[in-house]
Motif scaffolding. Structure first.
Motif, mmCIF file in Angstrom:
data_model
loop_
_atom_site.group_PDB
_atom_site.id
_atom_site.type_symbol
_atom_site.label_atom_id
_atom_site.label_comp_id
_atom_site.label_asym_id
_atom_site.label_seq_id
_atom_site.Cartn_x
_atom_site.Cartn_y
_atom_site.Cartn_z
ATOM 1 N N ALA A 1 0.813 -1.224 0.000
ATOM 2 C CA ALA A 1 0.000 0.000 0.000
ATOM 3 C C ALA A 1 0.844 1.270 0.000
ATOM 4 O O ALA A 1 0.352 2.347 0.321
ATOM 5 N N ASN A 2 2.116 1.110 -0.335
ATOM 6 C CA ASN A 2 3.013 2.275 -0.438
ATOM 7 C C ASN A 2 3.111 3.033 0.886
ATOM 8 O O ASN A 2 3.244 4.253 0.891
ATOM 9 N N ARG A 3 3.041 2.296 1.999
ATOM 10 C CA ARG A 3 3.133 2.914 3.318
ATOM 11 C C ARG A 3 4.483 2.579 3.939
ATOM 12 O O ARG A 3 4.582 1.822 4.905
ATOM 13 N N GLU A 4 5.543 3.156 3.391
ATOM 14 C CA GLU A 4 6.882 2.882 3.915
ATOM 15 C C GLU A 4 7.040 3.351 5.353
ATOM 16 O O GLU A 4 7.908 2.864 6.084
ATOM 17 N N ILE A 5 6.210 4.309 5.771
ATOM 18 C CA ILE A 5 6.270 4.813 7.137
ATOM 19 C C ILE A 5 6.040 3.691 8.150
ATOM 20 O O ILE A 5 6.520 3.755 9.293
ATOM 21 N N VAL A 6 5.324 2.647 7.738
ATOM 22 C CA VAL A 6 5.106 1.508 8.627
ATOM 23 C C VAL A 6 6.448 0.882 9.008
ATOM 24 O O VAL A 6 6.644 0.441 10.145
#
Length: 217
Positions: free
Chosen positions: A82-87
């Protein structure tokens, strides 16, 4: 600009959808639902038991237990797809808070993606995680120590496994000697991918290997 973005598109908890601070990924209430491993309650971790039957491993660490309907799966799915690299940043901070290294490795490395998959996804989900841990633990990292040489679909990998072909799809282009590596992956299921990488690393004289995964299935 950030103010209006926060108003129009507020950051929401990945689990309950409540509005949360922009740097967080889940709210405090949902944090309590994360199935973190409790290493202190076991004489030998389940991950250690699994991996030590496949290759020589110094130490092994898992942040969470992976459950198909659990929050750990949702976190890793958002990180990977989901393109959530912040995770990756958040999971790394949790790791630094909860895991005490039994012996400090020399270098952090992670399972590489094939160039074709990296181009398609746009990022390796392990890079931000590794980089944040590098800062937290003051240990250098190397994203290029391992290279994946074969690209295959999930179905193709299943067929290869069914045929029990022993094909190593990883290489070490520029080996280093007498290094204690910490190899990082997202989820350990059978341990076969980690084993494939491990034997390539351990071919070089004097090398030792520990493993860290975000979750163990």
């Amino acid at each position: 600009m950030d103010f209006f973005t926060d108003i129009l598109f507020p950051n929401r908890c990945l689990q309950c959808n409540h509005i949360i601070d922009g740097k967080d990924i889940i709210c405090e209430g949902c944090y309590d639902q994360v199935d973190f491993t409790h290493r202190e309650s076991l004489p030998e971790t389940l991950l250690q038991q699994k991996l030590s039957s496949l290759f020589p491993v110094e130490n092994s660490y898992a942040l969470m237990n992976f459950e198909k309907d659990g929050l750990s799966r949702k976190l890793i799915h958002n990180l990977k797809y989901a393109n959530r690299e912040i995770v990756g940043d958040t999971l790394a901070r949790w790791t630094a808070e909860k895991i005490n290294l039994e012996s400090k490795p020399d270098i952090l490395i992670n399972i590489p993606l094939h160039a074709k998959k990296l181009k398609k996804r746009g990022y390796n989900q392990l890079h931000r995680f590794t980089e944040t841990l590098s800062k937290e633990w003051d240990i250098p990292y190397n994203h290029h120590y391992l290279k994946r040489t074969a690209y295959s679909t999930a179905q193709a990998r299943k067929k290869l496994k069914q045929r029990k072909e022993n094909i190593n799809i990883f290489i070490v282009p520029n080996p280093l000697e007498n290094i204690h590596f910490l190899l990082i992956d997202d989820v350990c299921t059978t341990g076969s991918t980690l084993a494939s990488c491990a034997w390539e690393i351990l071919k070089t004289p004097g090398n030792k290997l520990s493993v860290l995964v975000m979750a163990i299935d």
